[in-house]
Structures are given as C-alpha cells and as structure tokens.
Design a protein around this motif. Structure first.
Motif, short mmCIF file in Angstrom:
data_model
loop_
_atom_site.label_atom_id
_atom_site.label_comp_id
_atom_site.label_asym_id
_atom_site.label_seq_id
_atom_site.Cartn_x
_atom_site.Cartn_y
_atom_site.Cartn_z
N ASP A 1 -7.35 2.32 -1.60
CA ASP A 1 -7.09 3.76 -1.66
C ASP A 1 -5.87 4.13 -2.50
O ASP A 1 -5.51 5.29 -2.61
CB ASP A 1 -6.92 4.34 -0.25
N ARG A 2 -5.21 3.13 -3.08
CA ARG A 2 -4.07 3.32 -3.98
C ARG A 2 -2.89 4.06 -3.32
O ARG A 2 -2.13 4.75 -3.99
CB ARG A 2 -4.49 4.07 -5.25
N LYS A 3 -2.74 3.89 -2.04
CA LYS A 3 -1.57 4.43 -1.35
C LYS A 3 -0.44 3.41 -1.39
O LYS A 3 -0.68 2.20 -1.49
CB LYS A 3 -1.91 4.78 0.10
N SER A 4 0.76 3.90 -1.33
CA SER A 4 1.94 3.04 -1.39
C SER A 4 2.40 2.66 0.02
O SER A 4 2.01 3.30 1.01
CB SER A 4 3.08 3.75 -2.13
N THR A 5 3.22 1.64 0.09
CA THR A 5 3.76 1.18 1.37
C THR A 5 5.26 1.39 1.39
O THR A 5 5.97 0.96 0.48
CB THR A 5 3.45 -0.31 1.60
N THR A 6 5.74 2.08 2.41
CA THR A 6 7.17 2.33 2.59
C THR A 6 7.78 1.21 3.42
O THR A 6 7.22 0.80 4.44
CB THR A 6 7.40 3.67 3.31
N SER A 7 8.93 0.72 2.98
CA SER A 7 9.65 -0.32 3.72
C SER A 7 11.13 0.01 3.70
O SER A 7 11.65 0.53 2.72
CB SER A 7 9.41 -1.70 3.11
N TYR A 8 11.79 -0.30 4.81
CA TYR A 8 13.24 -0.13 4.85
C TYR A 8 13.83 -1.07 5.88
O TYR A 8 13.13 -1.59 6.76
CB TYR A 8 13.64 1.31 5.17
N CYS A 9 15.11 -1.32 5.76
CA CYS A 9 15.86 -2.08 6.75
C CYS A 9 17.25 -1.45 6.88
O CYS A 9 17.85 -1.05 5.89
CB CYS A 9 15.96 -3.56 6.39
N VAL A 10 17.72 -1.34 8.11
CA VAL A 10 18.97 -0.67 8.41
C VAL A 10 19.93 -1.69 9.02
O VAL A 10 19.55 -2.45 9.92
CB VAL A 10 18.77 0.50 9.38
N PHE A 11 21.17 -1.70 8.52
CA PHE A 11 22.19 -2.63 8.99
C PHE A 11 23.34 -1.87 9.63
O PHE A 11 23.76 -0.81 9.14
CB PHE A 11 22.74 -3.47 7.83
N ALA B 1 1.14 8.22 4.00
CA ALA B 1 -0.02 9.02 4.41
C ALA B 1 -0.80 9.59 3.23
O ALA B 1 -1.99 9.85 3.33
CB ALA B 1 0.42 10.15 5.33
N THR B 2 -0.12 9.78 2.10
CA THR B 2 -0.78 10.38 0.94
C THR B 2 -0.57 9.50 -0.29
O THR B 2 0.32 8.64 -0.33
CB THR B 2 -0.21 11.78 0.64
N VAL B 3 -1.36 9.76 -1.33
CA VAL B 3 -1.25 9.01 -2.57
C VAL B 3 -0.10 9.59 -3.39
O VAL B 3 0.01 10.82 -3.56
CB VAL B 3 -2.56 9.09 -3.37
#
Length: 345
Positions: A242-252, A266-268
């Motif tokens: 579906d060509r959607k992106s993936t969000t990633s984060y890390c908090v320190f 949720a959206t392209v």
C-alpha cells in the motif's frame, strides 16, 4: 439476562441471580476492583495521575510516594521507607493481599538490581513463547527480519491455523516491552493478523529463531541525568503493498532508553519530507506526554527536550510558519510539532 449453562432452574426458568459483589473473572471485575482500590488510595491522600490512570502520586512536603496498579498487581515506591510500610500496613487492613517485598518480578518482567544498575528482561516469557510455538530447540539466526526473504512456493496460500499465528504474534507484542530491537519486525507481522499466509508464518518462525539466539538481553538502566531527547525516523513508502510509511522513534532520559515505537502511518505520504514530518509529530506528542509524566514524579528536565531528525526539509517545515505549496495537504494535527518548537517546550 438468562440463567448460565449448568445452573438452570427447571422449576423457575425466569429467575436470575443478582450479584452484590463483583466476581473475579467477569469482564467488569477489573473495573469494580479499580474503583474500590482507587477510592481507598484517594482517602489516603493520593492523587490519580492525569497522564496514566494506573498511577497514583502522593506528595507531602519532602515525602514522595508513587503507586502503580495493574488489575491486582501493585508496585509501590518512594523516598521514605517508613511511609511505604505504613501504606502497606493500611492496605493489609483494608484488603487481603500478599506482600512480596523488593521487586524482582512484575507482570512477566524480571527485575535485577545492583548498587548502580537495574536490568529488565523477559527471558522466561520469551522461553514460554518458544515452547508454545514448538521452537524451543530451534536453530538461531542473526537477524529478526530478512530484507529479501526466500519464501516457499506456497507462500501466498492462507495459513491453515490462523489462531496460532494471532496468538504467537500477540505474545510477541508484549515481548517488545524490554526488546526494542523486535519492534519493527513485530509491527510487520501484526499487519497480517486478519489474513495470515504461509509466507507470513515463515516470518514469525524467523523472528522466533532470532529470539532463540538473543534470549537473555534486556534493558539496562544506570544513574544518569534527566535530559530528555528523542530520535525520529521513517521509511518513506516502505510497504510494497500500500506504499505507506512506517514511523519509528526512541526516547531517552539521559542515557537510558524509556520509550520507543514502530508503527505504520495511517495515510500515504507524497514525499519523504511528509513521511519524516509525520514521524516528528508522533514523536513530539510522545515527548510532551513523557514531560507531563515526569512532572507527576516531581522531575523537571534541566533543558528543553531535543528532537533529532535526519531530514532537512522536515526540520525546516517544523519551524517555518509559512505553508509551502507542497505541504498544504498535510493535516493540521501534524503541525503540533511546529507549535512545540515555537513554544520551546
């Protein structure tokens, strides 16, 4: 309401029982227990955390107590041992409880403490997952996911036992509490809960083989500063379907990792800038929530939280009050990160 199976009264089929007390095991039992227990804590001077309803805080002068409740598992900490013991004594008088003293195991998480470190791990839980999948003696592999997987010829066929797939992947979600290295792979597998195929289960088995080879690692926490900073990233159009992106984060918090996530957007996104900017918005929201949670614990970060991103255009968009033509379609809620930057929060 009808009479439950095995307890029917043939003489009076219309009669039912009215419960005066919530029974353990019913769906409403946790809510009834939480209501009763929270009322007790409020009577003891505690205040419910606005950031997390399962947390309760009590501040009296220099005395600080914090309590975390998850159904019938309770964790108490603070800076005054005698006040903690007084609270525990009052809890024993009001409820039937078992006191386990210093924490060593909580909600499936093993806690090992020393003079300078605290280690959280889920080794036993991981072993239980491998046993459940019948892969306790499997051969280990070096990575949780393959960039170019070699799938069997029947990889597109529906998996013949989807309940097993859902059960194992659901268990793997809880394992990511102490294993941030599994977050992306587990997120990929979770996207196929409703239509798992043979190829998807091959991915589950590969992840289990990786866990087999790395079953002991967990999270190590050491004394550090209270500087709050985060790293945000995304893979633009990473999903080939579906060509959607993936969000990633890390908090320190200082040098200690305290929060992380990997989730499909949720959206392209029409550009890498938009994908990165959406990721920034999610991370900024997490930073704001953690900042409020730290305030409940009387912790004030000495510096303004820092949010790192590797996209120059997304950084410019976060601080530029003018809407470029290429960003007019981005939802208003994504510009939450811009408000945070302008407020220096």
């Amino acid at each position: 309401m009808i009479q439950p199976p095995g307890f029917e009264l043939s003489t009076n089929a219309q009669s039912i029982y009215k419960l005066h007390n919530a029974l353990y095991g019913l769906k409403q039992a946790p809510r009834a227990w939480y209501s009763t227990f929270s009322c007790f804590l409020l009577s003891q001077g505690f205040k419910n955390s606005k950031c997390d309803s399962s947390g309760f805080i009590k501040k009296t002068g220099s005395i600080f107590l914090a309590l975390l409740v998850y159904v019938d598992d309770i964790l108490v900490t603070g800076n005054a041992a005698h006040h903690i013991q007084d609270l525990v004594t009052q809890m024993h008088q009001a409820f039937s409880m078992k006191e386990l003293r210093s924490i060593s195991y909580f909600l499936g998480i093993s806690v090992a403490t020393s003079s300078s470190t605290t280690v959280l791990s889920q080794k036993k839980y991981a072993q239980d997952i491998l046993t459940k999948a019948g892969m306790l003696d499997c051969k280990a592999c070096s990575s949780p996911i393959s960039a170019k997987p070699g799938l069997p010829p029947n990889s597109n066929l529906p998996f013949d036992n989807p309940s097993v797939y859902r059960s194992i992947v659901g268990a793997l979600q809880y394992l990511t509490i102490t294993r941030p290295d599994l977050s992306f792979a587990v997120n990929q597998l979770c996207q196929h809960m409703h239509n798992s195929t043979v190829g998807h289960y091959v991915g589950v088995k590969r992840l289990l083989r990786f866990i087999k080879g790395t079953i002991s690692p967990g999270l190590t926490y050491t004394p550090s500063s209270f500087d709050l900073h985060a790293y945000s990233d995304s893979n633009w159009a990473g999903d080939a379907i579906d060509r959607k992106s993936t969000t990633s984060y890390c908090v320190f918090l200082g040098s200690n990792l305290i929060s992380w996530s990997s989730k499909k957007q949720a959206t392209v996104s029409r550009s890498s800038t938009e994908a990165k900017y959406r990721s920034l918005a999610h991370t900024a929201a997490e930073l704001a929530w953690i900042g409020m949670l730290l305030q409940d614990f009387c912790i004030v970060p000495p510096t303004v939280p820092l949010l790192y991103c590797d996209n120059v255009s997304a950084i410019a968009l976060a601080s530029n009050p003018v809407f470029p033509s290429k960003s007019k379609h981005i939802e208003v809620d994504c510009h939450f990160v811009r408000d945070q930057v302008l407020a220096n929060a």
